[in-house]
Design a protein around this motif. Sequence first.
Motif, PDB file in Angstrom:
ATOM      1  N   LEU A   1       0.830  -1.203   0.000  1.00 23.11           N
ATOM      2  CA  LEU A   1       0.000   0.000   0.000  1.00 23.11           C
ATOM      3  C   LEU A   1       0.866   1.255   0.000  1.00 23.11           C
ATOM      4  CD1 LEU A   1      -2.542  -1.142   2.746  1.00 23.11           C
ATOM      5  CD2 LEU A   1      -2.766  -1.366   0.259  1.00 23.11           C
ATOM      6  N   ASN A   2       0.318   2.333  -0.514  1.00 26.27           N
ATOM      7  CA  ASN A   2       1.008   3.630  -0.489  1.00 26.27           C
ATOM      8  C   ASN A   2       0.821   4.345   0.837  1.00 26.27           C
ATOM      9  OD1 ASN A   2       2.121   3.671  -3.165  1.00 26.27           O
ATOM     10  ND2 ASN A   2       0.023   3.861  -3.896  1.00 26.27           N
ATOM     11  N   SER A   3      -0.217   3.946   1.581  1.00 25.45           N
ATOM     12  CA  SER A   3      -0.473   4.570   2.883  1.00 25.45           C
ATOM     13  C   SER A   3      -1.252   3.596   3.764  1.00 25.45           C
ATOM     14  CB  SER A   3      -1.263   5.868   2.712  1.00 25.45           C
ATOM     15  OG  SER A   3      -2.497   5.619   2.069  1.00 25.45           O
ATOM     16  N   VAL A   4      -1.230   3.859   5.056  1.00 26.82           N
ATOM     17  CA  VAL A   4      -1.961   3.020   6.007  1.00 26.82           C
ATOM     18  C   VAL A   4      -3.458   3.245   5.790  1.00 26.82           C
ATOM     19  CG1 VAL A   4      -2.400   2.584   8.454  1.00 26.82           C
ATOM     20  CG2 VAL A   4      -0.077   3.122   7.682  1.00 26.82           C
ATOM     21  N   PRO A   5      -4.237   2.170   5.644  1.00 23.50           N
ATOM     22  CA  PRO A   5      -5.672   2.337   5.421  1.00 23.50           C
ATOM     23  C   PRO A   5      -6.367   2.940   6.635  1.00 23.50           C
ATOM     24  CG  PRO A   5      -5.002   0.023   5.167  1.00 23.50           C
ATOM     25  CD  PRO A   5      -3.823   0.779   5.633  1.00 23.50           C
ATOM     26  N   LYS A   6      -7.404   3.707   6.375  1.00 24.33           N
ATOM     27  CA  LYS A   6      -8.173   4.333   7.455  1.00 24.33           C
ATOM     28  C   LYS A   6      -9.333   3.452   7.904  1.00 24.33           C
ATOM     29  CE  LYS A   6      -6.933   9.062   6.205  1.00 24.33           C
ATOM     30  NZ  LYS A   6      -5.576   8.777   6.376  1.00 24.33           N
ATOM     31  N   GLY A   7      -9.610   2.398   7.166  1.00 20.28           N
ATOM     32  CA  GLY A   7     -10.687   1.480   7.508  1.00 20.28           C
ATOM     33  C   GLY A   7     -10.369   0.100   6.980  1.00 20.28           C
ATOM     34  N   ALA A   8     -11.379  -0.767   6.987  1.00 20.01           N
ATOM     35  CA  ALA A   8     -11.179  -2.153   6.576  1.00 20.01           C
ATOM     36  C   ALA A   8     -11.722  -2.458   5.178  1.00 20.01           C
ATOM     37  CB  ALA A   8     -11.829  -3.079   7.595  1.00 20.01           C
ATOM     38  N   ASP A   9     -12.256  -1.481   4.497  1.00 22.07           N
ATOM     39  CA  ASP A   9     -12.843  -1.688   3.178  1.00 22.07           C
ATOM     40  C   ASP A   9     -11.749  -1.605   2.108  1.00 22.07           C
ATOM     41  OD1 ASP A   9     -14.235  -1.694   0.799  1.00 22.07           O
ATOM     42  OD2 ASP A   9     -15.406   0.114   1.245  1.00 22.07           O
ATOM     43  N   PRO A  10     -11.387  -2.734   1.468  1.00 22.94           N
ATOM     44  CA  PRO A  10     -10.309  -2.730   0.476  1.00 22.94           C
ATOM     45  C   PRO A  10     -10.535  -1.775  -0.693  1.00 22.94           C
ATOM     46  CG  PRO A  10     -10.905  -4.974   1.047  1.00 22.94           C
ATOM     47  CD  PRO A  10     -11.926  -4.074   1.681  1.00 22.94           C
ATOM     48  N   SER A  11     -11.788  -1.452  -0.992  1.00 26.88           N
ATOM     49  CA  SER A  11     -12.047  -0.541  -2.112  1.00 26.88           C
ATOM     50  C   SER A  11     -11.577   0.884  -1.813  1.00 26.88           C
ATOM     51  CB  SER A  11     -13.523  -0.556  -2.493  1.00 26.88           C
ATOM     52  OG  SER A  11     -14.312   0.040  -1.476  1.00 26.88           O
ATOM     53  N   THR A  12     -11.241   1.161  -0.547  1.00 26.58           N
ATOM     54  CA  THR A  12     -10.733   2.497  -0.184  1.00 26.58           C
ATOM     55  C   THR A  12      -9.208   2.499  -0.005  1.00 26.58           C
ATOM     56  OG1 THR A  12     -10.975   2.130   2.202  1.00 26.58           O
ATOM     57  CG2 THR A  12     -12.892   3.020   1.006  1.00 26.58           C
ATOM     58  N   PHE A  13      -8.563   1.345  -0.149  1.00 23.46           N
ATOM     59  CA  PHE A  13      -7.108   1.265   0.038  1.00 23.46           C
ATOM     60  C   PHE A  13      -6.382   1.929  -1.130  1.00 23.46           C
ATOM     61  CE2 PHE A  13      -7.290  -3.019   2.547  1.00 23.46           C
ATOM     62  CZ  PHE A  13      -8.041  -2.409   3.540  1.00 23.46           C
ATOM     63  N   ASP A  14      -5.227   2.498  -0.838  1.00 16.91           N
ATOM     64  CA  ASP A  14      -4.364   3.083  -1.853  1.00 16.91           C
ATOM     65  C   ASP A  14      -3.297   2.043  -2.214  1.00 16.91           C
ATOM     66  OD1 ASP A  14      -2.980   4.737  -3.557  1.00 16.91           O
ATOM     67  OD2 ASP A  14      -2.184   6.028  -1.968  1.00 16.91           O
ATOM     68  N   PHE A  15      -3.639   1.135  -3.142  1.00 17.05           N
ATOM     69  CA  PHE A  15      -2.747   0.039  -3.512  1.00 17.05           C
ATOM     70  C   PHE A  15      -1.569   0.528  -4.343  1.00 17.05           C
ATOM     71  CE2 PHE A  15      -6.719  -2.250  -2.786  1.00 17.05           C
ATOM     72  CZ  PHE A  15      -6.278  -3.340  -2.050  1.00 17.05           C
ATOM     73  N   HIS A  16      -0.408  -0.004  -4.021  1.00 14.42           N
ATOM     74  CA  HIS A  16       0.778   0.204  -4.843  1.00 14.42           C
ATOM     75  C   HIS A  16       1.008  -1.015  -5.733  1.00 14.42           C
ATOM     76  CE1 HIS A  16       4.756   1.607  -6.028  1.00 14.42           C
ATOM     77  NE2 HIS A  16       5.166   0.367  -5.842  1.00 14.42           N
ATOM     78  N   GLY A  17       0.730  -2.211  -5.183  1.00 15.58           N
ATOM     79  CA  GLY A  17       0.953  -3.451  -5.919  1.00 15.58           C
ATOM     80  C   GLY A  17       0.872  -4.637  -4.982  1.00 15.58           C
ATOM     81  N   SER A  18       1.704  -5.620  -5.239  1.00 15.18           N
ATOM     82  CA  SER A  18       1.705  -6.843  -4.438  1.00 15.18           C
ATOM     83  C   SER A  18       3.133  -7.262  -4.133  1.00 15.18           C
ATOM     84  CB  SER A  18       1.031  -7.986  -5.200  1.00 15.18           C
ATOM     85  OG  SER A  18      -0.300  -7.674  -5.508  1.00 15.18           O
ATOM     86  N   SER A  19       3.275  -7.978  -3.032  1.00  7.99           N
ATOM     87  CA  SER A  19       4.543  -8.652  -2.754  1.00  7.99           C
ATOM     88  C   SER A  19       4.206 -10.037  -2.233  1.00  7.99           C
ATOM     89  CB  SER A  19       5.398  -7.876  -1.754  1.00  7.99           C
ATOM     90  OG  SER A  19       4.828  -7.916  -0.472  1.00  7.99           O
ATOM     91  N   PHE A  20       5.031 -10.997  -2.582  1.00  3.01           N
ATOM     92  CA  PHE A  20       4.811 -12.358  -2.131  1.00  3.01           C
ATOM     93  C   PHE A  20       6.097 -13.147  -2.254  1.00  3.01           C
ATOM     94  CE2 PHE A  20       3.540 -11.935  -6.515  1.00  3.01           C
ATOM     95  CZ  PHE A  20       4.102 -13.021  -7.168  1.00  3.01           C
ATOM     96  N   VAL A  21       6.101 -14.294  -1.621  1.00  2.00           N
ATOM     97  CA  VAL A  21       7.230 -15.207  -1.716  1.00  2.00           C
ATOM     98  C   VAL A  21       6.791 -16.367  -2.594  1.00  2.00           C
ATOM     99  CG1 VAL A  21       8.748 -16.759  -0.442  1.00  2.00           C
ATOM    100  CG2 VAL A  21       8.183 -14.516   0.506  1.00  2.00           C
ATOM    101  N   ALA A  22       7.530 -16.573  -3.683  1.00  2.00           N
ATOM    102  CA  ALA A  22       7.232 -17.639  -4.628  1.00  2.00           C
ATOM    103  C   ALA A  22       8.279 -18.741  -4.506  1.00  2.00           C
ATOM    104  CB  ALA A  22       7.222 -17.098  -6.055  1.00  2.00           C
TER     105      ALA A  22
END
Length: 127
Positions: free
Chosen positions: A64-85
């Motif tokens: 995320l680009n910033s800490v979310p203010k709530g729990a609704d993902p549609s309001t999150f400021d997504f930057h992308g994804s990270s994962f371990v493959a």
Amino acid sequence: MASRIAATAKHLVRTMSTQAAPAKFEFLVIVPDKPGTLQKRLEHLAAAKTHVEAGTYRMGGAVLNSVPKGADPSTFDFHGSSFVALAESKEAVLEQLKDDVYVTSGVWDLEKAQVFPFLCAFRTAKE
């Protein structure tokens, strides 16, 4: 005919590789989203479960680009994804990514993906 089959089978046995399958290693993958893909991202989240169940993705989540203010993902400021493959090589990870629904649906910017060999020092479950 039987001798030919036996000879063919004998030949196949001789030419089979005795080398073990390449060892798999964990890789840290960071992939940014393309602009304007929030709705597609939210629609395809469930698709990651297939990689988790197959053991291809060990852990992961949104960047995320910033800490979310709530729990609704549609309001999150997504930057992308990270994962371990889990894969044999960085190239194998990049090949896996080409078929990921986030790439095929246009969410991830594959050209900007970063893939690093990863040695995990610790891992805890999400609380």
